[in-house]
Scaffold this motif. Structure first.
Motif, PDB file in Angstrom:
ATOM      1  N   THR A  48      48.912  60.221  43.394  1.00 61.55           N
ATOM      2  CA  THR A  48      47.584  60.636  42.943  1.00 61.55           C
ATOM      3  C   THR A  48      47.670  61.816  41.977  1.00 61.55           C
ATOM      4  N   ASN A  49      48.633  62.681  42.174  1.00 65.94           N
ATOM      5  CA  ASN A  49      48.839  63.789  41.253  1.00 65.94           C
ATOM      6  C   ASN A  49      49.143  63.271  39.844  1.00 65.94           C
ATOM      7  N   GLY A  77      47.370  71.474  38.609  1.00 66.83           N
ATOM      8  CA  GLY A  77      48.805  71.625  38.823  1.00 66.83           C
ATOM      9  C   GLY A  77      49.616  71.496  37.551  1.00 66.83           C
ATOM     10  N   THR A  87      46.057  61.656  38.303  1.00 65.42           N
ATOM     11  CA  THR A  87      45.154  62.671  37.760  1.00 65.42           C
ATOM     12  C   THR A  87      45.656  63.182  36.413  1.00 65.42           C
ATOM     13  N   GLU A 106      52.122  69.534  36.552  1.00 62.88           N
ATOM     14  CA  GLU A 106      52.314  68.219  35.932  1.00 62.88           C
ATOM     15  C   GLU A 106      51.047  67.776  35.210  1.00 62.88           C
ATOM     16  N   ILE A 107      49.883  68.039  35.823  1.00 61.44           N
ATOM     17  CA  ILE A 107      48.611  67.668  35.209  1.00 61.44           C
ATOM     18  C   ILE A 107      48.411  68.457  33.918  1.00 61.44           C
ATOM     19  N   ALA A 122      49.815  61.258  47.909  1.00 62.24           N
ATOM     20  CA  ALA A 122      49.417  62.495  47.238  1.00 62.24           C
ATOM     21  C   ALA A 122      50.213  62.701  45.955  1.00 62.24           C
ATOM     22  N   THR A 123      51.492  62.347  45.965  1.00 63.46           N
ATOM     23  CA  THR A 123      52.329  62.480  44.776  1.00 63.46           C
ATOM     24  C   THR A 123      51.860  61.532  43.679  1.00 63.46           C
TER      25      THR A 123
END
Length: 247
Positions: free
Chosen positions: A138-139, A157, A142, A159-160, A135-136
């Motif tokens: 993939t964040n 989010g 993205t 970071e994104i 999940a990290t």
């Protein structure tokens, strides 16, 4: 960022609230106040091996143009995050920023997909190789994949949102005036941008001209329309009107 395979680095320098000089994995950078709520001090948990591998990969595959641009993207993204009241994981923001243009380089670019996706794949593989959760990783994937997609990253989010914010500030000048002249000067003194407009457009052209079909629906079509002779945009309306459907 936590993982059993990651250990504290012996090369970090703390980032202190109010500081204008700091380092991640031993790399000094100027001009950012740490936007966190962790007691005012952030310590990188990226191990020396990972940090040195990351920096080595970038200096081996990115020229000065892309390297300094990527570092400015991180710094401007962090500054815009502080202004917006966001609290990103600075390590993830850093990885996203440093990897976001690797797909433009011969080492990581492909001919069949957007350079942003090539870059995102490398960033995700890097994080997974050090045991970070799916999940990290993939964040960050993205964040990198969407950095040229206006109107979407800022709804996701921190970071994104802030990888894109850093790119938009450095490339397009979006929210340039919202940053203090002192912060802008500190960032560009550390990571200069001589002849940047011409050179970054040339890099976008070079990185996309061999895969023009991947620019459909994104900003890179504008670049090729200006600088790649013979390029013809794929037209969304033409596709609809000439589809096999009768109506």
């Amino acid at each position: 960022m936590t993982s059993s395979s990651w250990t504290p680095s012996n090369t970090y320098t703390p980032i202190r609230r109010g500081s204008t000089e700091w380092a991640i994995s031993g790399c000094p950078i100027l001009g950012v106040v740490c936007p966190n709520n962790r007691g005012g001090t952030f310590r990188s948990r990226r191990p020396s091996k990972a940090g040195s591998t990351e920096r080595g990969n970038h200096r081996a595959t990115e020229n000065d143009l892309l390297y300094h641009h990527s570092r400015r993207v991180f710094l401007f993204g962090a500054l815009q995050g502080r202004r917006r009241g966001l609290d990103p994981d600075l390590e993830l923001l850093y990885v996203g920023a440093l990897f976001h243009n690797l797909g433009l380089t011969p080492a990581y670019g492909t001919l069949h997909q957007r350079f942003e996706v090539d870059s995102a794949n490398v960033a995700k593989a890097f994080l997974l190789s050090y045991g970070l959760p799916e999940a990290t990783a993939t964040n960050v994937w993205t964040a990198v994949a969407l950095h040229t997609t206006p109107g979407t990253p800022e709804l996701l989010g921190a970071e994104i949102a802030l990888v894109t914010a850093g790119v938009e500030t450095d490339v397009l000048g979006i929210d340039y005036a919202a940053l203090s002249p002192a912060d802008i000067t500190a960032v560009t003194d550390a990571h200069p941008r001589p002849d940047f407009k011409r050179q970054i457009l040339a890099a976008f052209t070079e990185g996309n001209k061999s895969r023009p079909d991947t620019t459909f629906g994104n900003v890179n079509a504008d670049v090729l329309a200006h600088f790649s002779p013979g390029f013809r945009r794929t037209d969304f309306v033409d596709i609809i009107q000439n589809s096999p459907w009768a109506e």
